[in-house]
Design a protein around this motif. Structure first.
Motif, PDB file in Angstrom:
ATOM      1  N   THR A 143       0.837  -1.193  -0.006  1.00  0.00           N
ATOM      2  CA  THR A 143       0.069   0.279  -0.061  1.00  0.00           C
ATOM      3  C   THR A 143       0.858   1.298   0.060  1.00  0.00           C
ATOM      4  OG1 THR A 143      -0.067  -0.105   2.331  1.00  0.00           O
ATOM      5  CG2 THR A 143      -1.842  -1.178   1.257  1.00  0.00           C
ATOM      6  N   GLU A 144       0.453   2.381  -0.495  1.00  0.00           N
ATOM      7  CA  GLU A 144       1.231   3.730  -0.658  1.00  0.00           C
ATOM      8  C   GLU A 144       1.266   4.277   0.879  1.00  0.00           C
ATOM      9  OE1 GLU A 144       2.792   4.867  -3.045  1.00  0.00           O
ATOM     10  OE2 GLU A 144       2.341   2.930  -4.019  1.00  0.00           O
ATOM     11  N   PRO A 145       2.710   4.637   1.083  1.00  0.00           N
ATOM     12  CA  PRO A 145       2.893   5.480   2.215  1.00  0.00           C
ATOM     13  C   PRO A 145       1.799   6.735   2.369  1.00  0.00           C
ATOM     14  CG  PRO A 145       4.866   5.073   1.049  1.00  0.00           C
ATOM     15  CD  PRO A 145       3.770   4.915   0.120  1.00  0.00           C
ATOM     16  N   THR A 146       1.564   7.046   3.629  1.00  0.00           N
ATOM     17  CA  THR A 146       0.856   8.405   3.827  1.00  0.00           C
ATOM     18  C   THR A 146       1.751   9.545   3.729  1.00  0.00           C
ATOM     19  OG1 THR A 146       1.352   8.100   6.318  1.00  0.00           O
ATOM     20  CG2 THR A 146      -0.947   7.382   5.489  1.00  0.00           C
ATOM     21  N   PRO A 147       1.019  10.842   3.307  1.00  0.00           N
ATOM     22  CA  PRO A 147       2.166  12.049   2.998  1.00  0.00           C
ATOM     23  C   PRO A 147       3.081  12.293   3.866  1.00  0.00           C
ATOM     24  CG  PRO A 147      -0.186  12.441   2.444  1.00  0.00           C
ATOM     25  CD  PRO A 147      -0.188  11.082   3.435  1.00  0.00           C
ATOM     26  N   GLN A 148       3.231  12.014   5.144  1.00  0.00           N
ATOM     27  CA  GLN A 148       4.309  12.343   6.011  1.00  0.00           C
ATOM     28  C   GLN A 148       5.524  11.319   5.772  1.00  0.00           C
ATOM     29  OE1 GLN A 148       1.443  11.227   7.055  1.00  0.00           O
ATOM     30  NE2 GLN A 148       1.271  10.789   9.302  1.00  0.00           N
ATOM     31  N   ASN A 149       5.173  10.114   5.196  1.00  0.00           N
ATOM     32  CA  ASN A 149       6.175   9.088   4.861  1.00  0.00           C
ATOM     33  C   ASN A 149       6.591   8.944   3.567  1.00  0.00           C
ATOM     34  OD1 ASN A 149       6.132   8.127   7.839  1.00  0.00           O
ATOM     35  ND2 ASN A 149       4.249   7.042   7.520  1.00  0.00           N
ATOM     36  N   GLY A 150       5.860   9.692   2.758  1.00  0.00           N
ATOM     37  CA  GLY A 150       6.278   9.216   1.197  1.00  0.00           C
ATOM     38  C   GLY A 150       7.516  10.240   0.860  1.00  0.00           C
ATOM     39  N   ARG A 151       7.688   9.890  -0.519  1.00  0.00           N
ATOM     40  CA  ARG A 151       8.939  10.372  -1.086  1.00  0.00           C
ATOM     41  C   ARG A 151       9.206  12.021  -0.982  1.00  0.00           C
ATOM     42  NH1 ARG A 151      11.613   7.757  -5.375  1.00  0.00           N
ATOM     43  NH2 ARG A 151      13.268   9.163  -6.471  1.00  0.00           N
ATOM     44  N   LEU A 152       7.875  12.807  -1.179  1.00  0.00           N
ATOM     45  CA  LEU A 152       8.082  14.131  -0.976  1.00  0.00           C
ATOM     46  C   LEU A 152       8.532  14.466   0.341  1.00  0.00           C
ATOM     47  CD1 LEU A 152       4.755  15.316  -2.969  1.00  0.00           C
ATOM     48  CD2 LEU A 152       7.208  15.475  -3.636  1.00  0.00           C
ATOM     49  N   ALA A 153       8.198  13.828   1.381  1.00  0.00           N
ATOM     50  CA  ALA A 153       8.499  14.119   2.703  1.00  0.00           C
ATOM     51  C   ALA A 153       9.947  13.970   3.167  1.00  0.00           C
ATOM     52  CB  ALA A 153       7.740  13.286   3.745  1.00  0.00           C
TER      53      ALA A 153
ATOM     54  N   VAL B 295      10.142   5.596  11.744  1.00  0.00           N
ATOM     55  CA  VAL B 295      10.657   4.697  10.251  1.00  0.00           C
ATOM     56  C   VAL B 295       9.570   5.460   9.223  1.00  0.00           C
ATOM     57  CG1 VAL B 295      10.902   2.660   9.025  1.00  0.00           C
ATOM     58  CG2 VAL B 295      11.616   3.057  11.516  1.00  0.00           C
ATOM     59  N   ALA B 296       9.925   5.882   8.178  1.00  0.00           N
ATOM     60  CA  ALA B 296       9.151   6.457   7.095  1.00  0.00           C
ATOM     61  C   ALA B 296       8.806   5.202   6.290  1.00  0.00           C
ATOM     62  CB  ALA B 296       9.674   7.464   6.405  1.00  0.00           C
TER      63      ALA B 296
END
Length: 317
Positions: A210-220, A251-252
């Protein structure tokens, strides 16, 4: 029915979806409560004031929030704060309530992430969150947003009811876990080494269930670079898995390609993250409960659940 508040005026424009007709409601019809407050975006408000307001809004919680300005700025960077898309309710020069938001992101289906919503104790039960949401929606629609997303602890019934009354629905359930002892590592012929974010593939379907939530994503990770540890295992130039941890032990990301799972790579990466962080525990924030493989892996490693959250979404038309 969607409600929009402009920045420059207290005039409310209400759009009725059923009839496609605009109605203008003058200031006098907003009543005494609305006349006491002014809605403004955050472009002219210093981070120190926003931080103080956030701390004050959660000062009466069981565990009061006490963010330093430095920690607040990190919070803004990690979660994609946009001053243009975030709004406050002001009484005079004092912040009474806030809705902190990011801009819509293609990576999240043009949804915008809500960082935090709060009202200071003396200003609650006056409809300020709903007024702020109207302002947020108006600005988001100008930016092409398809909706908003946020997280709320599943035991916070009052907040859940409030968000549902505003049109949000429960999209998925997320777990927060804590690992309090160093994980055992499996002996492998290769060890995790430092990675650059450019080495992480943009297409991660083979790694994430499943995709990470925004605070754990690539942009973060990009926003907080180089303030994180990014470690991975490569064999003959092929990336097999990686992990990312922030300095505080959060852990992101932890990813292993499906083709090489159950071979000890995950445990080896997890131990490397533990050693890199140098903390007495690791936390895993917003693990999708439907991701059976990663939840099973973390529980087998000894991680204990702390709480659960709903990811809630509001879709705009």
């Amino acid at each position: 029915m969607n409600v929009f508040l402009s920045r420059a005026s207290v005039e409310l424009v209400e759009y009725c979806d059923n009839y496609g007709t605009f109605f203008k409601i003058k200031q006098r019809m907003l009543g005494k409560i609305a006349m006491k407050y002014r809605i403004s975006d955050c472009r002219d408000i210093a981070p120190a004031r926003l931080c103080a307001a956030m701390n004050a809004a959660f000062s009466d919680y069981v565990i009061p929030l006490k963010l330093s300005e430095t920690a607040f700025r990190t919070f803004q960077r990690q979660r994609g704060f946009s001053a243009e898309h975030s709004f406050v309710a002001l009484q005079g020069d004092n912040i009474a309530a806030f809705w902190f938001s990011g801009e819509p992101r293609v990576e999240f289906g043009k949804l915008a992430y809500t960082l935090s919503v709060g009202t200071l104790p003396d200003h609650r039960r006056k409809g300020l969150s709903r007024q702020l949401l109207g302002a947020v929606i108006a600005q988001q629609q100008l930016s092409g947003s398809k909706g908003l997303q946020l997280e709320v602890i599943i035991t916070n019934d009052a907040a859940i009811r409030s968000y549902e009354a505003m049109g949000f629905y429960r999209h998925r359930t997320l777990r927060v876990l804590k690992l309090s002892s160093e994980p055992a590592s499996q002996s492998l012929d290769y060890a995790p080494g430092p990675l650059d974010l450019s080495q992480i593939p943009t297409e991660t379907g083979g790694f994430f269930d499943t995709e990470p939530t925004p605070q754990n994503g690539r942009l973060a990770l990009q926003a907080l670079s180089p303030d994180h540890h990014l470690l991975g295992i490569q064999v003959e130039g092929k990336l097999l898995g990686w992990g990312a941890v922030y300095p505080d032990g959060a852990v992101a990301q932890l990813a292993v390609h499906r083709s090489v799972r159950r071979k000890g790579l995950g445990r080896t990466i997890l131990q490397a993250l533990w050693q890199a962080a140098g903390e007495d525990s690791l936390t895993f924030v917003n693990v999708d409960e439907s991701a059976a493989a990663v939840n099973g892996f973390l529980e087998q490693a000894g991680a204990q659940e702390l709480l659960r959250q709903y990811e809630m979404q509001l879709h705009l038309t």
